[in-house]
Design a protein around this motif. Structure first.
Motif, PDB file in Angstrom:
ATOM      1  N   PHE A 295       0.458   8.256  -7.194  1.00  0.00           N
ATOM      2  CA  PHE A 295      -0.549   9.297  -6.552  1.00  0.00           C
ATOM      3  C   PHE A 295      -1.905   8.812  -7.069  1.00  0.00           C
ATOM      4  O   PHE A 295      -2.793   9.053  -6.108  1.00  0.00           O
ATOM      5  N   ASP A 296      -2.291   8.400  -7.995  1.00  0.00           N
ATOM      6  CA  ASP A 296      -3.645   7.980  -8.461  1.00  0.00           C
ATOM      7  C   ASP A 296      -4.083   6.903  -7.120  1.00  0.00           C
ATOM      8  O   ASP A 296      -5.150   6.939  -6.852  1.00  0.00           O
TER       9      ASP A 296
ATOM     10  N   ALA B 252      -1.366   0.100  -0.723  1.00  0.00           N
ATOM     11  CA  ALA B 252      -0.466  -1.227  -1.290  1.00  0.00           C
ATOM     12  C   ALA B 252       0.149  -1.110  -2.685  1.00  0.00           C
ATOM     13  O   ALA B 252       1.019  -1.265  -3.142  1.00  0.00           O
ATOM     14  N   ALA B 253      -0.928  -0.644  -3.719  1.00  0.00           N
ATOM     15  CA  ALA B 253      -0.584  -0.357  -5.105  1.00  0.00           C
ATOM     16  C   ALA B 253       0.233   1.176  -5.073  1.00  0.00           C
ATOM     17  O   ALA B 253       1.199   0.843  -6.025  1.00  0.00           O
TER      18      ALA B 253
ATOM     19  N   SER C 163       3.900   0.069  -4.230  1.00  0.00           N
ATOM     20  CA  SER C 163       4.386  -1.062  -5.140  1.00  0.00           C
ATOM     21  C   SER C 163       4.903  -0.346  -6.333  1.00  0.00           C
ATOM     22  O   SER C 163       6.188  -0.559  -7.004  1.00  0.00           O
ATOM     23  N   ALA C 164       4.261   0.668  -6.587  1.00  0.00           N
ATOM     24  CA  ALA C 164       4.775   1.697  -7.930  1.00  0.00           C
ATOM     25  C   ALA C 164       5.748   2.536  -7.332  1.00  0.00           C
ATOM     26  O   ALA C 164       6.804   2.541  -8.280  1.00  0.00           O
ATOM     27  N   TYR C 165       5.876   2.857  -6.049  1.00  0.00           N
ATOM     28  CA  TYR C 165       7.206   3.500  -5.719  1.00  0.00           C
ATOM     29  C   TYR C 165       8.310   2.739  -5.500  1.00  0.00           C
ATOM     30  O   TYR C 165       9.538   2.930  -6.009  1.00  0.00           O
TER      31      TYR C 165
ATOM     32  N   GLN D 266       5.670   7.517   2.988  1.00  0.00           N
ATOM     33  CA  GLN D 266       4.411   7.835   3.191  1.00  0.00           C
ATOM     34  C   GLN D 266       3.204   7.052   2.909  1.00  0.00           C
ATOM     35  O   GLN D 266       2.353   6.664   3.925  1.00  0.00           O
ATOM     36  N   ALA D 267       3.252   6.265   1.741  1.00  0.00           N
ATOM     37  CA  ALA D 267       2.253   5.175   1.649  1.00  0.00           C
ATOM     38  C   ALA D 267       2.213   4.147   2.558  1.00  0.00           C
ATOM     39  O   ALA D 267       1.298   3.710   2.878  1.00  0.00           O
TER      40      ALA D 267
END
Length: 320
Positions: A192-193, A201-202, A205-207, A226-227
């Motif tokens: 989210f952040d 891209a970050a 990667s987190a998801y 969504q990202a």
């Protein structure tokens, strides 16, 4: 006069228009725009002026109470009249709705994100998601009907809060309080952040890490989709995407881009139909790309959405 139309009524409000690029983590409260109604909590009523910088506060408020976002402009007498009418009708709901007027000239990112084609434009925010209401001036009775439908949609999505009375009288004591939201899991918060600062891209990667840890994490699957969508659209303009698709109808990349654009703008059926209509004309490799993109877009909208179910059935027919 543009006719009003009722809010969307999907089982889930995900996927209409992505507003994450407007979410700012700062605590600054924007000053009221000239001529706009006073902020919520003042004697003027349940009103909170908003702009690009203060939008995150209003978006968060919409998780507790529906927010009526009105794009207006000081040069448009029609829009100032409408904001006055909206203030009167929102105040009559005694805290079940909040009005957020946004000066279009001071909020270019908000205008672009909502793809507003006219001033005034009125959109609701429910649980952090936009629900188109109407453009242009509308009679009070029409607005009242739209507000009734908006409250029904909000209730079905668990948004049933009420803000305290503006004058601080006892009516505020009866306000329904929403339970505190559970904090996001660490990887979801990280994603989210990242989305908030435009680092898609970050976020992806987190998801992906969250999914690796728990393949049943449906929110992470939807978040990754969504990202990826936001990353594909980043740096591209609406005109660029649409012109390329129009001049190169056989260019699969161009058609995939415009489908992304349609879906991000809330034109879900158009996005699905474009790719499904194209599917039978493609070779095997291209068909596989379209199938994968559709499956990803289904996640963005929400797999329980009836539009997704219809598109999935059509895709299955085309495959077999």
């Amino acid at each position: 006069m543009t006719n009003a139309f009722p809010p969307h009524e999907p089982a889930s409000l995900r996927g209409a228009v992505d507003l994450s690029s407007l979410v700012h983590r700062g605590e600054r409260r924007a000053a009221d725009a000239p001529g706009a109604p006073p902020a919520a909590g003042s004697p003027g009523g349940y009103v909170a002026a908003v702009d690009d910088q203060s939008f995150a506060q209003v978006l968060e408020l919409s998780r507790s109470v529906p927010v009526v976002l009105a794009l207006w402009a000081s040069w448009s007498e029609q829009s100032t009249q409408l904001v006055a009418a909206l203030e009167r009708l929102v105040n009559a709901r005694e805290g079940r709705l909040v009005l957020a007027p946004a000066d279009a000239d001071r909020s270019p990112q908000l205008v672009q994100a909502l793809q507003a084609q006219a001033i005034p434009t009125v959109v609701a925010l429910v649980a952090g998601q936009p629900v188109p209401l109407f453009q242009g001036v509308q009679p009070d009775e029409v607005i009242d009907q739209v507000f009734d439908q908006l409250l029904e949609v909000a209730e079905r999505n668990g948004v049933t809060g009420r803000v305290p009375a503006a004058d601080g009288d006892d009516a505020g004591d009866a306000a329904a309080e929403e339970p505190a939201e559970e904090p996001l899991p660490p990887l979801h918060q990280e994603a989210f952040d990242a989305i908030s600062r435009g680092d898609y891209a970050a976020a992806a990667s987190a998801y992906r890490t969250a999914i690796a840890q728990d393949p049943r994490d449906e929110l992470a699957v939807a978040g990754l989709a969504q990202a990826n969508l936001l990353a594909r659209l980043q740096g591209k303009t609406l005109d660029e995407i649409r012109n390329r698709a129009a001049t190169a109808p056989a260019d699969l990349d161009a058609q995939l881009d415009v489908a992304d654009l349609d879906l991000s703008g809330g034109h879900v059926d158009d996005a699905f139909a474009r790719l499904l209509d194209l599917f039978p004309t493609l070779d095997a490799d291209a068909k596989n790309r379209v199938r994968e993109r559709l499956l990803e877009l289904f996640q963005v909208v929400g797999v329980a959405d009836p539009r997704v179910a219809a598109a999935r059935r059509r895709l299955a027919t085309l495959l077999y």
